[in-house]
Scaffold this motif. Sequence first.
Motif, short mmCIF file in Angstrom:
data_model
loop_
_atom_site.label_atom_id
_atom_site.label_comp_id
_atom_site.label_asym_id
_atom_site.label_seq_id
_atom_site.Cartn_x
_atom_site.Cartn_y
_atom_site.Cartn_z
N LEU A 40 0.81 -1.21 0.00
CA LEU A 40 0.00 0.00 0.00
C LEU A 40 0.85 1.26 0.00
CD1 LEU A 40 -2.84 -0.94 2.51
CD2 LEU A 40 -3.05 -0.60 0.04
N VAL A 41 1.94 1.24 0.73
CA VAL A 41 2.80 2.41 0.83
C VAL A 41 3.59 2.61 -0.46
CG1 VAL A 41 4.82 3.35 2.01
CG2 VAL A 41 2.95 2.35 3.33
N SER A 42 4.07 1.54 -1.07
CA SER A 42 4.93 1.68 -2.24
C SER A 42 4.18 1.68 -3.56
CB SER A 42 5.97 0.56 -2.25
OG SER A 42 5.34 -0.70 -2.39
N ALA A 43 2.89 1.40 -3.57
CA ALA A 43 2.13 1.32 -4.82
C ALA A 43 2.17 2.62 -5.62
CB ALA A 43 0.69 0.89 -4.55
N PRO A 44 1.93 3.79 -5.02
CA PRO A 44 1.98 5.02 -5.82
C PRO A 44 3.36 5.26 -6.44
CG PRO A 44 0.87 5.43 -3.75
CD PRO A 44 1.46 4.05 -3.66
N THR A 45 4.40 4.98 -5.70
CA THR A 45 5.76 5.17 -6.22
C THR A 45 6.02 4.22 -7.37
OG1 THR A 45 6.49 5.82 -4.01
CG2 THR A 45 8.20 5.19 -5.59
N LEU A 46 5.59 2.98 -7.22
CA LEU A 46 5.79 2.01 -8.30
C LEU A 46 4.99 2.40 -9.54
CD1 LEU A 46 5.62 -1.32 -6.26
CD2 LEU A 46 7.63 -0.25 -7.26
N ARG A 47 3.77 2.90 -9.34
CA ARG A 47 2.93 3.32 -10.47
C ARG A 47 3.59 4.49 -11.20
NH1 ARG A 47 -1.33 4.79 -7.84
NH2 ARG A 47 -2.00 2.66 -7.51
N GLU A 48 4.09 5.46 -10.45
CA GLU A 48 4.75 6.62 -11.07
C GLU A 48 5.98 6.19 -11.85
OE1 GLU A 48 5.55 9.39 -7.95
OE2 GLU A 48 3.43 9.72 -7.54
N ALA A 49 6.75 5.27 -11.28
CA ALA A 49 7.95 4.79 -11.97
C ALA A 49 7.57 4.04 -13.25
CB ALA A 49 8.75 3.88 -11.04
N ALA A 50 6.50 3.25 -13.20
CA ALA A 50 6.06 2.52 -14.39
C ALA A 50 5.58 3.48 -15.47
CB ALA A 50 4.96 1.54 -14.02
N GLU A 51 4.85 4.52 -15.07
CA GLU A 51 4.38 5.50 -16.04
C GLU A 51 5.55 6.26 -16.68
OE1 GLU A 51 1.56 7.91 -13.95
OE2 GLU A 51 0.06 6.31 -13.89
N ALA A 52 6.52 6.63 -15.87
CA ALA A 52 7.71 7.32 -16.39
C ALA A 52 8.47 6.42 -17.36
CB ALA A 52 8.62 7.77 -15.25
N GLU A 53 8.57 5.15 -17.03
CA GLU A 53 9.26 4.20 -17.92
C GLU A 53 8.51 4.05 -19.24
OE1 GLU A 53 11.84 1.47 -19.58
OE2 GLU A 53 12.12 2.87 -17.94
N LEU A 54 7.17 4.03 -19.19
CA LEU A 54 6.37 3.93 -20.41
C LEU A 54 6.57 5.16 -21.28
CD1 LEU A 54 4.25 2.49 -22.12
CD2 LEU A 54 2.50 3.65 -20.75
N VAL A 55 6.57 6.34 -20.68
CA VAL A 55 6.79 7.58 -21.44
C VAL A 55 8.16 7.55 -22.09
CG1 VAL A 55 7.14 10.08 -21.18
CG2 VAL A 55 5.17 8.97 -20.10
N ARG A 56 9.17 7.10 -21.34
CA ARG A 56 10.53 7.03 -21.89
C ARG A 56 10.60 6.04 -23.04
NH1 ARG A 56 14.35 3.97 -22.38
NH2 ARG A 56 13.54 2.36 -21.02
N ALA A 57 9.97 4.87 -22.87
CA ALA A 57 9.99 3.84 -23.92
C ALA A 57 9.30 4.34 -25.19
CB ALA A 57 9.33 2.56 -23.41
N ILE A 58 8.18 5.02 -25.04
CA ILE A 58 7.47 5.54 -26.21
C ILE A 58 8.31 6.61 -26.91
CG2 ILE A 58 5.47 6.92 -26.92
CD1 ILE A 58 3.83 5.29 -24.87
N ALA A 59 8.95 7.48 -26.13
CA ALA A 59 9.80 8.51 -26.73
C ALA A 59 10.97 7.87 -27.48
CB ALA A 59 10.32 9.46 -25.66
N ASP A 60 11.55 6.82 -26.91
CA ASP A 60 12.64 6.11 -27.59
C ASP A 60 12.15 5.47 -28.89
OD1 ASP A 60 14.36 6.82 -25.56
OD2 ASP A 60 14.36 4.83 -24.61
N GLU A 61 10.97 4.84 -28.84
CA GLU A 61 10.42 4.22 -30.05
C GLU A 61 10.14 5.26 -31.12
OE1 GLU A 61 6.92 2.16 -28.82
OE2 GLU A 61 8.04 0.59 -27.76
N ASP A 62 9.55 6.39 -30.72
CA ASP A 62 9.28 7.46 -31.68
C ASP A 62 10.56 7.96 -32.32
OD1 ASP A 62 6.63 7.23 -30.96
OD2 ASP A 62 6.47 9.22 -30.04
#
Length: 104
Positions: A40-62
């Motif tokens: 419960l405590v780490s879920a928001p941090t993990l979600r933010e990290a996953a979203e940031a990784e997705l944004v980075r991956a999409i930018a790299d693909e583009d």
Amino acid sequence: MTETRSKARPSQHAADDLPRPGIAAALLLAVVAAFAMHTLVSAPTLREAAEAELVRAIADEDRDFCGQFGLRPGTTSFAACSRELANVRQKQSDRDRAAAVGIL
């Protein structure tokens, strides 16, 4: 007359007073509760990290895909290419959702 004398059994306290399955269950419950609290405590941090990784991956693909056609980041052509890739990703996502529901 024969008298049988029974020997008094020495009192054993400590571990024998508590049932072992109860101790194991309490320990298991404590471990599960600790894990749940950590999640419960780490879920928001993990979600933010996953979203940031997705944004980075999409930018790299583009960058990689549009770069194959000589389009450089920061140009109007690159922005158009990125928008079209976003459309392709959205359509694929829609198809995946439809397939999961059983529409396709």
